[in-house]
Design an enzyme around this catalytic site. Structure first.
Site, PDB file in Angstrom:
ATOM      1  N   TRP A  69       0.708  -1.328   0.095  1.00 50.53           N
ATOM      2  CA  TRP A  69      -0.022  -0.013  -0.085  1.00 50.53           C
ATOM      3  C   TRP A  69       0.845   1.244  -0.101  1.00 50.53           C
ATOM      4  CZ3 TRP A  69      -0.805   4.109   3.015  1.00 50.53           C
ATOM      5  CH2 TRP A  69      -1.858   4.848   2.973  1.00 50.53           C
ATOM      6  N   HIS A  70       1.887   1.271   0.783  1.00 55.55           N
ATOM      7  CA  HIS A  70       2.925   2.353   0.683  1.00 55.55           C
ATOM      8  C   HIS A  70       3.817   2.421  -0.581  1.00 55.55           C
ATOM      9  CE1 HIS A  70       2.164   2.406   5.281  1.00 55.55           C
ATOM     10  NE2 HIS A  70       2.477   3.636   4.906  1.00 55.55           N
ATOM     11  N   GLY A  71       3.507   1.970  -1.461  1.00 56.91           N
ATOM     12  CA  GLY A  71       4.080   1.954  -2.775  1.00 56.91           C
ATOM     13  C   GLY A  71       4.908   0.696  -3.376  1.00 56.91           C
TER      14      GLY A  71
END
Length: 369
Positions: A332-334
């Site tokens: 989700w953070h990348g």
């Protein structure tokens, strides 16, 4: 005094807050209080319309359309009432944010990079809200489906205080509390607002003081001072950075938490001070409760860790559920390589601590101790 410019997140949200977001949040507060006073029954729909208007104003019609499309697709897939299919849909929608051609197209919609990033951050957080609604829809029986309509999904997705950066409130809690009609007191709400503003202003002053005097992030961005520093100094820098992270999110999540309270909702608890923590597992449960990582962690705990068995399952089940939790956080953070390393190290830390606890709980070991 010059300030440390290296903390992108703080600089970014403070700049947006001063320019537009704080004014829009003030507008939300006004609409909320007037609707609570005059048309309590229609408060969710008043706030939904305001949230849509604020989204349109900040992100433009195309940004608004993207978020509306994500919500519509998520709702359509949720009708199959299959959790696995819902998860697949959510991951596909999330992955579209990282397709180069899609990224370039969205960048062309805006004049500045900051505006594009606002869309990116907002859509990322909205993906979590859409997934929360869809999974709660899958888990509820036919008699409860009326409370999980598309208008309620829009009221949840476009609720403005949590719109750009969280924190996450799961749909069931949001819906239950929004439906609840209670006595409204202007005097008590005004006192809550004044005390809340004073607290947030104090935290903001403290964060600005750290940014202007400590230069923690600037020191971290250069290898030379780190190589020449003693281990004690490095430890102090690490602690200072974590403490700034803590104070920063007291501000960034303190503002929406105050507005949630003014709307008659129960906000997620703000974080405990990191200096009080000694357990790695407890840190993940309490310290990050309002941090960006635990915007996701609260989500993964309810929708990944617990459904997969969590601590109540076998050792292998616990390893798997914990691994999936950190894998989603990293993705989700990348999904960059350093995030996978971060997730793996956090997973290892939690597993080691829990493993040692299980060993120490054996009666023979306790007798030896």
């Amino acid at each position: 005094v010059l300030q440390d410019p290296m903390d992108f997140e703080w600089s970014y949200w403070i700049e947006w807050g001063r320019e537009r977001i704080l004014w829009l949040l003030a507008g939300h507060l006004l609409v909320s209080q007037v609707s609570r006073l005059l048309v309590e029954k229609y408060k969710p729909w008043c706030l939904m319309v305001y949230g849509m208007a604020a989204c349109w104003l900040l992100l433009g019609i195309k940004g608004f359309a993207v978020i509306l499309l994500h919500a519509a697709v998520s709702f359509a897939v949720a009708q199959f009432q299959l959790s696995l299919l819902t998860w697949l849909c959510s991951l596909i929608l999330l992955s579209t944010l990282r397709i180069p051609t899609v990224e370039e197209t969205k960048r062309k919609w805006y004049d500045t990079e900051n505006e594009y990033y606002l869309l990116l951050f907002t859509v990322s957080v909205r993906c979590l809200f859409c997934t929360s609604f869809s999974l709660e829809y899958c888990w509820h029986g036919p008699t409860q489906k009326s409370s999980h309509s598309f208008p309620w999904m829009l009221a949840y997705v476009f609720y403005y205080p949590t719109f750009h950066n969280g924190p996450l409130v799961n749909f069931d809690e949001f819906s239950r509390q929004m439906r609840r009609q209670e006595a409204f007191s202007v005097k008590s709400n005004l006192s809550i607002l004044i005390v809340g503003i004073i607290r947030i202003f104090f935290w903001w002053c403290l964060a600005e003081l750290m940014i202007h005097l400590m230069y923690i992030h600037a020191l971290y961005s250069s290898a030379l001072p780190l190589e020449s520093a003693s281990y004690w100094a490095l430890g102090g820098l690490a602690l200072a950075q974590v403490l700034f992270f803590y104070v920063k999110y007291l501000v960034l999540y303190g503002v929406p938490a105050l507005l949630l309270q003014m709307d008659g909702l129960k906000p997620p608890a703000l974080p405990c001070c990191v200096s009080l923590m000694y357990s790695f597992t407890k840190m993940w449960r309490l310290v990050l409760i309002a941090f960006q990582t635990l915007l996701i962690r609260c989500f993964t705990y309810r929708y990944i860790y617990v459904p997969m068995g969590g601590s109540q399952s076998s050792l292998l089940g616990m390893l798997l559920s914990t691994a999936l939790t950190f894998a989603f956080v990293s993705y989700w953070h990348g999904g960059q390589s350093y995030l996978w390393y971060w997730g793996a190290l956090n997973w290892f830390g939690v597993i080691v601590e829990n493993g040692i606890k299980r060993i120490l709980s054996i009666s023979l070991i306790q007798d030896l101790i």
